[in-house]
Scaffold this motif. Structure first.
Motif, PDB file in Angstrom:
ATOM      1  N   THR A  72       0.830  -1.202   0.000  1.00 14.40           N
ATOM      2  CA  THR A  72       0.000   0.000   0.000  1.00 14.40           C
ATOM      3  C   THR A  72       0.865   1.253   0.000  1.00 14.40           C
ATOM      4  O   THR A  72       1.806   1.351   0.777  1.00 14.40           O
ATOM      5  CB  THR A  72      -0.914   0.021   1.251  1.00 14.40           C
ATOM      6  OG1 THR A  72      -1.649  -1.193   1.302  1.00 14.40           O
ATOM      7  CG2 THR A  72      -1.882   1.196   1.199  1.00 14.40           C
ATOM      8  N   THR A 114      -1.896   6.415   1.211  1.00 10.32           N
ATOM      9  CA  THR A 114      -3.097   5.668   1.582  1.00 10.32           C
ATOM     10  C   THR A 114      -2.986   5.138   2.999  1.00 10.32           C
ATOM     11  O   THR A 114      -3.936   5.206   3.782  1.00 10.32           O
ATOM     12  CB  THR A 114      -3.311   4.501   0.603  1.00 10.32           C
ATOM     13  OG1 THR A 114      -3.401   5.015  -0.714  1.00 10.32           O
ATOM     14  CG2 THR A 114      -4.580   3.740   0.925  1.00 10.32           C
ATOM     15  N   LEU A 120      -5.505   5.736   6.204  1.00  9.18           N
ATOM     16  CA  LEU A 120      -6.226   4.607   6.770  1.00  9.18           C
ATOM     17  C   LEU A 120      -5.939   4.423   8.254  1.00  9.18           C
ATOM     18  O   LEU A 120      -6.799   3.940   8.998  1.00  9.18           O
ATOM     19  CB  LEU A 120      -5.880   3.330   6.010  1.00  9.18           C
ATOM     20  CG  LEU A 120      -6.448   3.235   4.588  1.00  9.18           C
ATOM     21  CD1 LEU A 120      -5.852   2.043   3.859  1.00  9.18           C
ATOM     22  CD2 LEU A 120      -7.969   3.122   4.631  1.00  9.18           C
ATOM     23  N   PRO A 166      -6.313   9.335  -1.739  1.00 10.71           N
ATOM     24  CA  PRO A 166      -5.767   7.987  -1.626  1.00 10.71           C
ATOM     25  C   PRO A 166      -5.610   7.336  -2.991  1.00 10.71           C
ATOM     26  O   PRO A 166      -6.271   7.707  -3.939  1.00 10.71           O
ATOM     27  CB  PRO A 166      -6.817   7.267  -0.781  1.00 10.71           C
ATOM     28  CG  PRO A 166      -8.101   7.951  -1.113  1.00 10.71           C
ATOM     29  CD  PRO A 166      -7.747   9.388  -1.369  1.00 10.71           C
ATOM     30  N   ILE A 207      -6.149   1.475  -3.474  1.00 12.97           N
ATOM     31  CA  ILE A 207      -7.000   0.764  -2.533  1.00 12.97           C
ATOM     32  C   ILE A 207      -7.114  -0.691  -2.977  1.00 12.97           C
ATOM     33  O   ILE A 207      -7.457  -0.984  -4.119  1.00 12.97           O
ATOM     34  CB  ILE A 207      -8.400   1.402  -2.466  1.00 12.97           C
ATOM     35  CG1 ILE A 207      -8.296   2.849  -1.979  1.00 12.97           C
ATOM     36  CG2 ILE A 207      -9.318   0.586  -1.573  1.00 12.97           C
ATOM     37  CD1 ILE A 207      -7.808   2.994  -0.567  1.00 12.97           C
ATOM     38  N   ALA A 254      -4.789  -2.235   1.619  1.00 13.26           N
ATOM     39  CA  ALA A 254      -5.559  -1.249   2.370  1.00 13.26           C
ATOM     40  C   ALA A 254      -6.539  -1.923   3.320  1.00 13.26           C
ATOM     41  O   ALA A 254      -6.750  -1.464   4.454  1.00 13.26           O
ATOM     42  CB  ALA A 254      -6.311  -0.340   1.392  1.00 13.26           C
TER      43      ALA A 254
END
Length: 349
Positions: free
Chosen positions: A98, A102, A106, A150, A153, A157
């Motif tokens: 990831t 992002t 998260l 972001p 995904i 994620a």
């Protein structure tokens, strides 16, 4: 200082220490693999607190805090499994696939999960002012971690989101232990989780860092994880999970401040706006006044206390110094005063 203000001070200091540890740990990633670093940080917190625990007993004698008991063991195992092992493993899996932008966004889900579980599952009271304050703090945290994403995904994620869910569960389950010695709780969690993670990191090819990097990781782990967790448990005792989680969401601001002061990162408009949002959220929490007539049901437990309005019990043949800890029984009581969802006010509304 009242119990409420003590809890707020503990929560803010816990957030500051943990937030400051993030840019410091990031600086160590060039010398230590992510999984090994996670293990060393936890292990250092456990070992450091064990030394502190021993020194405290030798210097001041038995602690006035209530020790963990066999009844606490299932909760302690669940806390270590969720927050000390599952969370870090999922985070490492997620970070491997990831983008950093992002991942930063998260990671703010931990605060949302902590608040949501506290409100929905454990039925902690929340009014409009607390909800708006929590939303402002989390919005500031999201803004601080935003870096053009972001993007990307996917399964990585989802793994990071799973790590945040594990930590949200951990934070709420730790509330079940908050009447016991916080130093003992943090010590055991750090020692067990750190040992497991170091072994797992070693099994996939990780190696121990140089002596300098190892010492730096030990200091960061002791303060940013060990001392921070001890203060977090104390805050849970006085404030409950939802409010402690909201105050703890200020950690990214502490991290960004350290990055600016220690590593020369620029003060951006985003930082100023995020600080303003978090300031508004903090203000709304500080001015909360939750007061109504409520009933205390009979309850037997043990924790560190003084003989305040909630502790008017008798001692059979002994009047020890205060604060002290011993098993005691709360008689039924109906009264009205300002309170938070602490260990004596977990009633429904």
């Amino acid at each position: 200082m009242t119990h409420r203000w003590q809890g707020i001070a503990y929560a803010l200091l816990s957030a500051a220490l943990f937030g400051a540890s993030t840019p410091l740990a990031k600086a160590l990633l060039g010398d230590i693999t992510p999984w090994m670093l996670a293990g060393l940080l936890y292990l250092a917190s456990g070992v450091g607190l064990a030394v502190l625990h021993t020194v405290r007993r030798l210097w001041a004698g038995p602690s006035s805090e209530a020790p963990l008991t066999l009844r606490d063991l299932p909760w302690l195992v669940a806390v270590i499994a969720a927050g000390g092992i599952t969370g870090p493993i999922l985070l490492m899996v997620g970070l491997s696939t990831t983008p950093a932008s992002t991942a930063s966004l998260l990671l703010n889900l931990e605060g949302l999960f902590t608040l949501g579980i506290a409100w929905v599952v454990f039925r902690e009271n929340v009014d409009r002012r607390i909800a708006l304050g929590a939303a402002a703090i989390l919005a500031g945290a999201l803004l601080l971690s935003w870096s053009g994403g972001p993007e990307g995904i996917g399964w990585g994620a989802l793994a990071i989101a799973g790590a945040c869910l594990a930590w949200g569960i951990d934070n709420n389950l730790t509330r079940k232990l908050s009447s016991a010695d916080p130093l003992q709780i943090a010590m055991l969690k750090g020692a067990v989780a750190g040992t497991v993670n170091v072994i797992l990191a070693w099994s996939i090819g990780g190696t121990l860092p140089s002596a300098g990097a190892f010492l730096a990781a030990a200091v960061v782990g002791f303060l940013g994880y060990g001392v921070s967790l001890t203060l977090f448990v104390l805050a849970l005792r006085h404030l409950g999970s939802a409010r402690t989680g909201a105050y703890f969401s200020l950690a990214p601001f502490a991290g960004a401040t350290v990055a600016i002061l220690a590593f020369g990162e620029p003060v951006t408009t985003r930082f100023v706006v995020a600080a303003a949002l978090m300031g508004v959220g903090l203000y709304l929490h500080l001015i909360e006044r939750h007061e109504h007539e409520h009933r205390h049901e009979p309850m037997d437990h043990e924790h560190r206390h003084v003989h305040d309005e909630h502790h008017q019990h008798e001692h059979e043949g002994w009047e020890g110094p205060e604060p002290h800890s011993h098993p005691h029984r709360h008689r039924p009581l109906v009264h009205t005063h300002r309170h938070d969802p602490d260990i004596h006010h977990r009633h429904t509304h």
